[in-house]
Design an enzyme around this catalytic site. Structure first.
Site, PDB file in Angstrom:
ATOM      1  N   CYS A 123       9.279  47.235  41.528  1.00 32.96           N
ATOM      2  CA  CYS A 123       8.037  46.924  40.816  1.00 32.96           C
ATOM      3  C   CYS A 123       8.281  45.950  39.669  1.00 32.96           C
ATOM      4  CB  CYS A 123       7.401  48.203  40.277  1.00 32.96           C
ATOM      5  SG  CYS A 123       6.576  49.215  41.519  1.00 32.96           S
ATOM      6  N   CYS A 125      36.328  40.626  34.659  1.00 28.84           N
ATOM      7  CA  CYS A 125      35.716  41.889  35.083  1.00 28.84           C
ATOM      8  C   CYS A 125      34.797  42.397  33.979  1.00 28.84           C
ATOM      9  CB  CYS A 125      36.779  42.938  35.406  1.00 28.84           C
ATOM     10  SG  CYS A 125      37.759  43.443  33.980  1.00 28.84           S
TER      11      CYS A 125
END
Length: 403
Positions: free
Chosen positions: A227, A248
């Site tokens: 949504c 990372c």
């Protein structure tokens, strides 16, 4: 060919489990639980009762019946920094059944986070977690699946297990928890739960490791993950292209623990029906800020099943009996006259009241004054004068000494 690959895969899983048992034995554990299964929770206060502190919640009026925790089944997708701690907390709380989904293996790089131990490196996360969790609480039922839910073949099996893998086979799980670290898996969980009408909770930690959030999603009632999707999802960008070699994401065990804690707290409130369940709760470690909100579903959501669930929710809401507002009784006016003959007397006399107010000026109709200016009274004390005696200061001091 497919059968031989499947047999090899099963054999690999068997060898991994055998390796886990051997490593546990060498690390000092015997691989067996320290206690037998407990058939029923007891609130008896004993050092040997692992549920006495949990059952105290009922005695203190927080939970009406804590024993219901054993009737629920929860699926956890992602057994990493947040997921493994979430599984451990629910296990210690005495949940009825846990279904664990993950395809990754334990690495030494995971040791900065919680739960896993160095000797488990190389094992699948779900099997390593299951072995440890069984030792913590043998009363909990476990079901583990070592695969990636985003693939076509495994997605169908994932949907089958959350719709039929409840505490009783054939019944759906009570809640699905998303503890994954990528948007592709989140969208897969969102798609499955929208299609099945399954309530689920999503969690996440930022790449800089100093913020996180949890979100409750009830299909049709609250916003789903599609949504209001993140920019990466809305732009259809492949996440893998954003990763750089040698770089990372940061990870803090403290942030992982906080997010897992508020997630499990929300799960307990949702299942055992106490307190206020949060539809969205954020966490910012830099300012110790916990924002909360409710996100309404998007009528133009890209997920057709989400739009379908919204329509069904509206129909269910319209079918509910309307509650008429009860008329509020107006409080009776209490008059000064009463049966006991008590009379209210002002401390100011009529004359003082009259003197404290001045004349009301003549004003046009509709205009009034807030107050009047009282008449100026002549102060007689200001007119008293003292005549000069002509004595010096030394004479006056000498007279005072002789008094």
């Amino acid at each position: 060919m497919a059968d031989s690959v499947e047999r090899l895969r099963q054999r690999v899983e068997e060898l991994e489990q055998e390796l886990a048992r051997e490593r546990t034995r060498r690390s000092g554990g015997d691989g067996h639980c320290g206690r037998t299964r407990i058939q029923e929770m007891s609130d008896e206060v004993l050092d040997s009762n692992p549920y006495s502190r949990l059952m105290a919640l009922k005695r203190m009026g927080i939970v009406s019946d804590y024993k219901k925790i054993r009737t629920y089944a929860v699926a956890i997708v992602g057994v990493g920094g947040v997921g493994s701690v979430t599984a451990e907390m629910l296990t210690r709380c005495g949940i009825g059944k846990l279904l664990l989904f993950d395809y990754d293996k334990v690495e030494l790089a995971n040791m900065n986070r919680l739960f896993f131990q160095p000797y488990q490196a190389g094992l699948s996360k779900v099997h390593a977690a299951e072995h440890t969790l069984r030792n913590i609480n043998p009363d909990v039922l476990f079901e583990v699946h070592n695969y990636n839910i985003t693939t076509v073949e495994h997605f169908e099996h994932f949907m089958n297990r959350i719709s039929n893998g409840g505490l009783e086979e054939g019944q759906p799980v009570d809640l699905v928890l998303s503890c994954v670290d990528n948007f592709e898996a989140r969208m897969a969980i969102n798609t499955a739960c929208n299609e099945l009408g399954q309530t689920w909770m999503e969690s996440g930690v930022s790449e800089n490791a100093v913020s996180g959030h949890i979100q409750l999603m009830i299909p049709g009632e609250s916003a789903c993950f599609a949504c209001a999707p993140p920019l990466v999802v809305a732009s259809n960008i492949d996440e893998k292209t954003l990763k750089r070699e040698g770089v990372c994401a940061a990870s803090l065990p403290t942030t992982m623990g906080v997010v897992a804690g508020i997630l499990v707290q929300n799960v307990l409130k949702f299942l055992l029906k106490f307190g206020t369940v949060s539809f969205y709760l954020g966490y910012n470690a830099m300012q110790d800020f916990f924002p909360t909100m409710f996100m309404k579903p998007n009528p133009q959501c890209d997920d057709k099943n989400c739009r379908k669930q919204q329509e069904e929710y509206k129909k269910r809401a319209a079918a509910l009996p309307t509650q008429e507002a009860e008329p509020q009784e107006e409080a009776e006016v209490v008059h000064e006259d009463n049966e006991w003959g008590i009379e209210l007397v002002s401390e100011v006399s009529e004359e003082e009241l009259k003197n404290s107010s001045g004349p009301v000026p003549t004003l046009p109709e509709g205009i009034t004054v807030a107050y009047t200016v009282p008449k100026k009274t002549e102060d007689s004390a200001s007119e008293v004068t003292v005549e000069d005696s002509g004595e010096s200061l030394e004479d006056l001091m000498a007279r005072m000494k002789n008094m």
